[in-house]
Design a protein around this motif. Structure first.
Motif, PDB file in Angstrom:
ATOM      1  N   GLY A 105       7.089  45.570 -17.509  1.00  0.00           N
ATOM      2  CA  GLY A 105       6.825  46.074 -16.260  1.00  0.00           C
ATOM      3  C   GLY A 105       6.869  47.349 -16.068  1.00  0.00           C
ATOM      4  O   GLY A 105       6.570  48.126 -17.109  1.00  0.00           O
ATOM      5  N   VAL A 106       7.119  47.875 -15.053  1.00  0.00           N
ATOM      6  CA  VAL A 106       7.200  49.564 -14.723  1.00  0.00           C
ATOM      7  C   VAL A 106       8.453  49.954 -15.208  1.00  0.00           C
ATOM      8  O   VAL A 106       9.450  49.470 -14.868  1.00  0.00           O
ATOM      9  N   ARG A 107       8.487  51.081 -15.839  1.00  0.00           N
ATOM     10  CA  ARG A 107       9.701  51.646 -16.524  1.00  0.00           C
ATOM     11  C   ARG A 107       9.349  53.149 -16.382  1.00  0.00           C
ATOM     12  O   ARG A 107       7.978  53.827 -16.203  1.00  0.00           O
ATOM     13  N   VAL A 108      10.302  54.249 -16.789  1.00  0.00           N
ATOM     14  CA  VAL A 108      10.086  55.314 -17.097  1.00  0.00           C
ATOM     15  C   VAL A 108       9.524  55.687 -18.220  1.00  0.00           C
ATOM     16  O   VAL A 108      10.254  55.417 -19.162  1.00  0.00           O
ATOM     17  N   ASP A 109       8.345  56.393 -18.306  1.00  0.00           N
ATOM     18  CA  ASP A 109       7.870  56.631 -19.633  1.00  0.00           C
ATOM     19  C   ASP A 109       8.538  57.659 -20.487  1.00  0.00           C
ATOM     20  O   ASP A 109       8.833  58.766 -19.933  1.00  0.00           O
ATOM     21  N   PRO A 110       9.067  57.435 -21.629  1.00  0.00           N
ATOM     22  CA  PRO A 110      10.126  58.270 -22.493  1.00  0.00           C
ATOM     23  C   PRO A 110       9.233  59.489 -22.882  1.00  0.00           C
ATOM     24  O   PRO A 110      10.030  60.565 -23.203  1.00  0.00           O
ATOM     25  N   PHE A 111       7.922  59.418 -22.900  1.00  0.00           N
ATOM     26  CA  PHE A 111       7.230  60.857 -22.973  1.00  0.00           C
ATOM     27  C   PHE A 111       7.070  61.638 -21.977  1.00  0.00           C
ATOM     28  O   PHE A 111       7.174  62.962 -22.117  1.00  0.00           O
ATOM     29  N   GLY A 142       8.142  60.955 -18.687  1.00  0.00           N
ATOM     30  CA  GLY A 142       9.183  61.080 -17.779  1.00  0.00           C
ATOM     31  C   GLY A 142       8.829  60.584 -16.606  1.00  0.00           C
ATOM     32  O   GLY A 142       9.369  60.621 -15.229  1.00  0.00           O
ATOM     33  N   ARG A 143       7.515  59.937 -16.330  1.00  0.00           N
ATOM     34  CA  ARG A 143       7.034  59.370 -14.942  1.00  0.00           C
ATOM     35  C   ARG A 143       6.974  57.931 -15.193  1.00  0.00           C
ATOM     36  O   ARG A 143       6.714  57.200 -16.187  1.00  0.00           O
ATOM     37  N   PRO A 144       6.904  57.120 -13.867  1.00  0.00           N
ATOM     38  CA  PRO A 144       6.805  55.659 -14.102  1.00  0.00           C
ATOM     39  C   PRO A 144       5.468  55.365 -14.878  1.00  0.00           C
ATOM     40  O   PRO A 144       4.451  55.816 -14.495  1.00  0.00           O
ATOM     41  N   ALA A 145       5.496  54.336 -15.464  1.00  0.00           N
ATOM     42  CA  ALA A 145       4.323  53.940 -16.268  1.00  0.00           C
ATOM     43  C   ALA A 145       4.449  52.444 -16.557  1.00  0.00           C
ATOM     44  O   ALA A 145       5.706  51.694 -16.507  1.00  0.00           O
ATOM     45  N   PHE A 146       3.463  51.704 -16.780  1.00  0.00           N
ATOM     46  CA  PHE A 146       3.561  50.181 -16.913  1.00  0.00           C
ATOM     47  C   PHE A 146       3.608  49.773 -18.333  1.00  0.00           C
ATOM     48  O   PHE A 146       2.937  50.323 -19.298  1.00  0.00           O
ATOM     49  N   HIS A 147       4.792  49.082 -18.764  1.00  0.00           N
ATOM     50  CA  HIS A 147       5.058  48.687 -20.113  1.00  0.00           C
ATOM     51  C   HIS A 147       4.729  47.044 -20.257  1.00  0.00           C
ATOM     52  O   HIS A 147       4.920  46.323 -19.512  1.00  0.00           O
ATOM     53  N   SER A 148       3.640  47.030 -21.005  1.00  0.00           N
ATOM     54  CA  SER A 148       2.950  45.631 -21.295  1.00  0.00           C
ATOM     55  C   SER A 148       3.493  44.768 -22.225  1.00  0.00           C
ATOM     56  O   SER A 148       2.908  43.511 -22.402  1.00  0.00           O
ATOM     57  N   GLY A 149       4.708  45.033 -22.678  1.00  0.00           N
ATOM     58  CA  GLY A 149       5.206  44.191 -23.491  1.00  0.00           C
ATOM     59  C   GLY A 149       6.881  44.102 -23.540  1.00  0.00           C
ATOM     60  O   GLY A 149       7.512  44.486 -22.511  1.00  0.00           O
ATOM     61  N   GLN A 150       7.565  43.653 -24.490  1.00  0.00           N
ATOM     62  CA  GLN A 150       9.092  43.283 -24.572  1.00  0.00           C
ATOM     63  C   GLN A 150       9.408  44.280 -25.860  1.00  0.00           C
ATOM     64  O   GLN A 150       8.800  43.731 -27.045  1.00  0.00           O
ATOM     65  N   ASN A 202      -5.816  34.832 -21.718  1.00  0.00           N
ATOM     66  CA  ASN A 202      -7.102  34.925 -21.134  1.00  0.00           C
ATOM     67  C   ASN A 202      -7.439  36.418 -20.906  1.00  0.00           C
ATOM     68  O   ASN A 202      -7.797  36.839 -19.856  1.00  0.00           O
ATOM     69  N   GLY A 203      -7.087  37.353 -21.844  1.00  0.00           N
ATOM     70  CA  GLY A 203      -7.198  38.828 -21.566  1.00  0.00           C
ATOM     71  C   GLY A 203      -6.107  39.395 -20.798  1.00  0.00           C
ATOM     72  O   GLY A 203      -6.503  40.662 -20.342  1.00  0.00           O
ATOM     73  N   ARG A 204      -5.122  38.838 -20.421  1.00  0.00           N
ATOM     74  CA  ARG A 204      -4.294  39.567 -19.475  1.00  0.00           C
ATOM     75  C   ARG A 204      -2.880  39.444 -20.052  1.00  0.00           C
ATOM     76  O   ARG A 204      -2.354  38.315 -20.624  1.00  0.00           O
ATOM     77  N   ALA A 205      -2.233  40.679 -19.943  1.00  0.00           N
ATOM     78  CA  ALA A 205      -0.785  40.852 -20.576  1.00  0.00           C
ATOM     79  C   ALA A 205       0.380  39.934 -19.647  1.00  0.00           C
ATOM     80  O   ALA A 205       0.372  40.065 -18.439  1.00  0.00           O
ATOM     81  N   MET A 206       0.967  39.186 -20.501  1.00  0.00           N
ATOM     82  CA  MET A 206       2.099  38.243 -19.763  1.00  0.00           C
ATOM     83  C   MET A 206       3.321  38.781 -20.041  1.00  0.00           C
ATOM     84  O   MET A 206       3.624  39.579 -20.960  1.00  0.00           O
ATOM     85  N   ASN A 207       4.512  38.422 -19.057  1.00  0.00           N
ATOM     86  CA  ASN A 207       5.677  38.859 -19.594  1.00  0.00           C
ATOM     87  C   ASN A 207       6.080  38.089 -20.604  1.00  0.00           C
ATOM     88  O   ASN A 207       6.459  36.845 -20.528  1.00  0.00           O
ATOM     89  N   PRO A 208       6.548  38.584 -21.937  1.00  0.00           N
ATOM     90  CA  PRO A 208       7.123  37.808 -23.176  1.00  0.00           C
ATOM     91  C   PRO A 208       8.203  37.235 -22.701  1.00  0.00           C
ATOM     92  O   PRO A 208       8.630  36.204 -23.340  1.00  0.00           O
ATOM     93  N   ASP A 209       9.222  37.762 -21.873  1.00  0.00           N
ATOM     94  CA  ASP A 209      10.461  37.301 -21.534  1.00  0.00           C
ATOM     95  C   ASP A 209      10.376  35.747 -21.144  1.00  0.00           C
ATOM     96  O   ASP A 209      11.235  34.922 -21.386  1.00  0.00           O
ATOM     97  N   ARG A 210       9.435  35.463 -20.157  1.00  0.00           N
ATOM     98  CA  ARG A 210       9.210  34.186 -19.561  1.00  0.00           C
ATOM     99  C   ARG A 210       8.820  33.049 -20.624  1.00  0.00           C
ATOM    100  O   ARG A 210       9.542  32.017 -20.500  1.00  0.00           O
ATOM    101  N   PHE A 211       8.120  33.788 -21.760  1.00  0.00           N
ATOM    102  CA  PHE A 211       7.787  32.807 -22.943  1.00  0.00           C
ATOM    103  C   PHE A 211       9.368  32.448 -23.860  1.00  0.00           C
ATOM    104  O   PHE A 211       9.440  31.202 -24.289  1.00  0.00           O
ATOM    105  N   LEU A 212       9.958  33.404 -23.930  1.00  0.00           N
ATOM    106  CA  LEU A 212      11.235  33.275 -24.608  1.00  0.00           C
ATOM    107  C   LEU A 212      12.106  32.443 -23.892  1.00  0.00           C
ATOM    108  O   LEU A 212      12.697  31.494 -24.716  1.00  0.00           O
ATOM    109  N   LYS A 213      12.224  32.434 -22.619  1.00  0.00           N
ATOM    110  CA  LYS A 213      12.979  31.599 -21.818  1.00  0.00           C
ATOM    111  C   LYS A 213      12.469  30.243 -21.854  1.00  0.00           C
ATOM    112  O   LYS A 213      13.220  29.217 -22.131  1.00  0.00           O
ATOM    113  N   ALA A 214      11.342  30.103 -21.830  1.00  0.00           N
ATOM    114  CA  ALA A 214      10.482  28.688 -21.970  1.00  0.00           C
ATOM    115  C   ALA A 214      11.070  28.097 -23.263  1.00  0.00           C
ATOM    116  O   ALA A 214      11.256  26.928 -23.441  1.00  0.00           O
TER     117      ALA A 214
END
Length: 384
Positions: free
Chosen positions: A264-270, A272-280, A364-376
């Protein structure tokens, strides 16, 4: 214009300018209530009255709905009471037939045996299912522990135990299927999409869709056949979903590492601005083993911009997993990998601030939330 003028005159006649005088502490204060102020107050009072009317109507509707719900509960309760009474009557008839002696004993014994055959087919389908033994053994042990030698009591106990065993089997199958369906939905997947095409499930107990036909095949009463078929349906669906789950990325890529940055969206460590993080992200030590979260084929190994050393595994059905920032890669493109197979070692290559694994799941070409798969995956393990 004439109508507007008439309306204006009517409002002025209804709300003429009024003067309000208030005397307090020997002082007299005067207030002027203009037509506009009076109209605003009247509108507010009207709105409040309308709102109270709507709320009263809603409460009345809810009370009527509750009454309908109570009647439905009463009807359902009466239905089950009739069903229980019917079961008891059948059992009493069986005991009476046994006590009467003669040929009825043979017919009653044959009926019990046919039910046992149907139950055996169901339990055979459940054989090997994780948790089945724990769910069904107490019922079986309860019957086996009986020391009563009276024939009538034995028949009554066997008949009752058949009902109890079928209830336990049905409850176990339904619970198992429901938990697996929930696991798929947690991951954002549609369970029906992972069932056999056309909804065809295997097993002799569910090939016949009509319970009456199954009752004729098994030579048991229709109600018993319908319950057998319901449990077999749930168990067959659970088998299909469990088989599909084995090929989905429900496992953890590095069991011992701690999770850090989430999807999800987080503060980019490089920047310092909000950016989308596509993984865990998983933090750990250098060269800590990274494992495949599901069986598949390695579709990419090498350096990707920002990801550093990367491994990608194709799991089919449009699913792909990505393992980034690796210090070392242990597989090659085209290689078949099994669940839990080592893909490489954790590192800090690419756009990284420290040693960690960046893990992604794509559908199908779209990033999913890995945490949902781990909970599953946790839910699938609980179903086992």
């Amino acid at each position: 214009m004439t109508r507007l003028a008439r309306l204006r005159r009517s409002l002025l006649e209804l709300f003429p300018e009024r003067h309000l005088y208030v005397r307090s502490g020997g002082e007299m204060k005067g207030y002027v209530l203009t037509p506009k102020t009076q109209m605003i107050v009247a509108a507010g009072i009207s709105a409040a009255a309308l709102w109270m009317g709507v709320c009263s109507a809603a409460m009345l509707v809810n009370m009527l709905s509750a009454s309908s719900a109570d009647r439905e509960v009463a009807r359902t309760q009466a239905k089950y009471e009739r069903w229980i009474a019917d079961r008891q009557a059948r059992l009493n008839t069986a005991v009476a037939e046994l006590n009467a002696g003669g040929g009825s004993n043979t017919a009653l014994a044959a009926n019990i045996e046919k039910r046992h055959v149907a139950l055996a087919m169901l339990l055979t389908d459940m054989k090997g299912a994780p948790g089945a033994a724990a769910a069904l053994t107490p019922v079986i042990d309860k019957v086996a522990a009986s020391s009563d030698r009276d024939p009538a009591h034995i028949v009554a106990a066997v008949t009752a135990s058949q009902e109890q065993l079928l209830d336990a089997a049905d409850s176990f199958a339904k619970s198992r299927a429901d938990r697996l369906r929930l696991a798929f939905r947690l991951a954002g997947l549609t369970p029906a999409a992972y069932m056999p095409q056309g909804g065809a499930l295997g097993g002799p107990l569910i090939e016949t869709k009509d319970p009456r036909a199954l009752a004729a095949v098994l030579d048991v009463d229709e109600n018993f056949a319908e319950r057998i078929q319901h449990a077999a349906n749930d168990m067959s669906e659970a088998h299909a979903l469990e088989s599909a789950a084995q090929s989905l990325p429900f496992a953890k890529p590095t069991p011992e590492a701690e999770r850090s940055s989430s999807f999800g969206v987080r503060v980019d460590p490089f920047t310092g601005r909000p950016a989308f993080h596509s993984g865990q992200d998983f933090s750990g030590s250098r060269m800590e083993a990274i494992h495949a979260t599901a069986p598949g084929v390695v579709s990419f190994t090498g350096v990707r911009n920002g990801y550093g050393n990367t491994v990608e595994v194709d799991h089919g059905r449009g699913l792909k997993t990505r393992y980034a920032h690796l210090a070392a890669i242990s597989v090659v493109v085209g290689q078949q990998v099994a669940l839990g197979q080592r893909l490489g070692g954790m590192g800090s290559t690419g756009r990284s601030t420290g040693t960690h694994l960046h893990y992604e799941v794509w559908l199908n070409g779209r990033a999913m939330n890995p945490d949902r798969f781990l909970k599953a995956g946790d839910y699938v393990q609980q179903a086992e």
